[in-house]
Design an enzyme around this catalytic site. Structure first.
Site, short mmCIF file in Angstrom:
data_model
loop_
_atom_site.label_atom_id
_atom_site.label_comp_id
_atom_site.label_asym_id
_atom_site.label_seq_id
_atom_site.Cartn_x
_atom_site.Cartn_y
_atom_site.Cartn_z
N TYR A 232 6.55 -20.23 51.13
CA TYR A 232 6.54 -20.49 52.56
C TYR A 232 7.83 -21.17 52.97
O TYR A 232 8.56 -21.74 52.14
CB TYR A 232 5.32 -21.31 52.98
CG TYR A 232 5.41 -22.80 52.72
CD1 TYR A 232 5.91 -23.68 53.69
CD2 TYR A 232 4.96 -23.35 51.52
CE1 TYR A 232 5.98 -25.05 53.44
CE2 TYR A 232 5.02 -24.70 51.26
CZ TYR A 232 5.54 -25.56 52.24
OH TYR A 232 5.62 -26.91 52.00
N CYS A 233 8.12 -21.12 54.26
CA CYS A 233 9.34 -21.73 54.80
C CYS A 233 8.98 -22.32 56.15
O CYS A 233 7.91 -22.89 56.32
CB CYS A 233 10.45 -20.69 54.91
SG CYS A 233 10.00 -19.23 55.89
N GLY A 234 9.86 -22.18 57.13
CA GLY A 234 9.55 -22.68 58.46
C GLY A 234 8.80 -21.67 59.30
O GLY A 234 7.83 -22.00 59.99
N TRP A 260 5.36 -23.22 57.72
CA TRP A 260 5.23 -24.58 58.23
C TRP A 260 4.95 -24.62 59.72
O TRP A 260 4.27 -25.52 60.23
CB TRP A 260 6.48 -25.40 57.91
CG TRP A 260 6.30 -26.85 58.21
CD1 TRP A 260 6.87 -27.56 59.23
CD2 TRP A 260 5.45 -27.77 57.53
NE1 TRP A 260 6.43 -28.87 59.21
CE2 TRP A 260 5.56 -29.02 58.17
CE3 TRP A 260 4.60 -27.65 56.43
CZ2 TRP A 260 4.86 -30.15 57.74
CZ3 TRP A 260 3.89 -28.77 55.99
CH2 TRP A 260 4.04 -30.00 56.66
#
Length: 284
Positions: A232-234, A260
């Site tokens: 996952y990231c932003g 996120w």
């Protein structure tokens, strides 16, 4: 075909066949509208792809900022780009292939023969290949996308994923530790997640590191590549780049598409801060 294609191979493919469709996926968080840069200079014949409108769909805030499009929405976009059945699709950008990887992640799952230009526009120009300006409006294509979904997990699956696998936060250390603020209502990381920034897989010239280096990066971070991996990231863009990097090393990973930007909007979800996976709980 390989997930990554260097500039020499791309040039040869274009020269050898008319069934090559180039997608210019110019996008970055600080400059989300890439069309002006595309109009100024792009690979010959490349079609501009609007990441936020064609590789994502409008969603409610609780879904995250860039939820993936449906199969039907993506198929309409691919036809607008002029993609036909049997075409070789090559995506590129001007930001270390981070945005182009989103196109790869979505299209490859649907059965499209798609790769990413390693090093993007920078590599193409460095090799002395031609560029052109202006807009390209191709004839509509006839591609029919498959029904298989991209390897993705939802928010509940992500919350449990560290129990029998590995969750990797691919953002910078500052975002992971909760030191950087942004557009989301909370800072920090998902409890149990390791931090392996996607930048760790990128060489100084914007090309991807070798499979051996990618595996060593993961090993050094304590990642068991035999376990199920969730990235996952932003917003679900950089995590697609990490999925591309891992795929080149023969490692399969799922993407938490809400990332996120979804997790931080759900007040039921715990937020950890600091340098360790467990971190310290941060309340709302």
């Amino acid at each position: 075909m390989p997930h990554l294609i260097d500039a020499t191979a791309v040039s040869a493919a274009i020269a050898a066949s008319a069934s090559v469709r180039l997608l210019d996926v110019r996008w970055r968080l600080d400059v989300p509208e890439g069309r002006p840069s595309y109009l100024a200079a792009h690979l010959p014949g490349a079609v501009y792809v609007d990441l936020e409108r064609e590789l994502a769909r409008p969603g409610h805030p609780e879904e995250g900022r860039l939820p993936p499009p449906s199969r039907e929405e993506l198929e309409r976009s691919a036809r607008r780009w002029g993609v036909n059945e049997g075409d070789l699709v090559i995506a590129y950008d001007d930001n270390d292939s981070v945005a182009a990887a989103r196109a790869w992640w979505l299209l490859s799952a649907r059965g499209v023969n798609v790769g990413v230009l390693d090093g993007g526009l920078r590599a193409w120009v460095a090799q002395g290949y031609p560029i052109e300006a202006g807009d390209v409006q191709p004839h509509p294509g006839d591609i029919v996308l498959g029904d298989s979904e991209p390897l993705a997990v939802d928010i509940d699956e992500t919350a449990r994923a560290h129990l029998d696998g590995v969750v990797i936060d691919v953002r910078s250390a500052a975002h992971y530790r909760g030191h950087a603020t942004g557009a989301d209502p909370a800072s920090g990381h998902i409890p149990g997640a390791l931090n392996v920034p996607t930048s760790a897989y990128i060489r100084g010239d914007g090309t991807l590191e070798s499979p051996e280096v990618i595996r060593e990066v993961l090993r050094s971070a304590g990642v068991d590549v035999r376990a199920p991996i969730v990235l996952y990231c932003g917003t679900g863009v950089a995590s697609a780049h990490s999925a591309l990097a891992l795929a080149t090393a023969g490692i399969t990973a799922s993407v938490y598409a809400g990332s996120w930007s979804q997790w931080a909007r759900d007040r039921r979800r715990p937020v950890a801060v600091g340098p360790t996976p467990a971190g310290a709980y941060q309340g709302w």
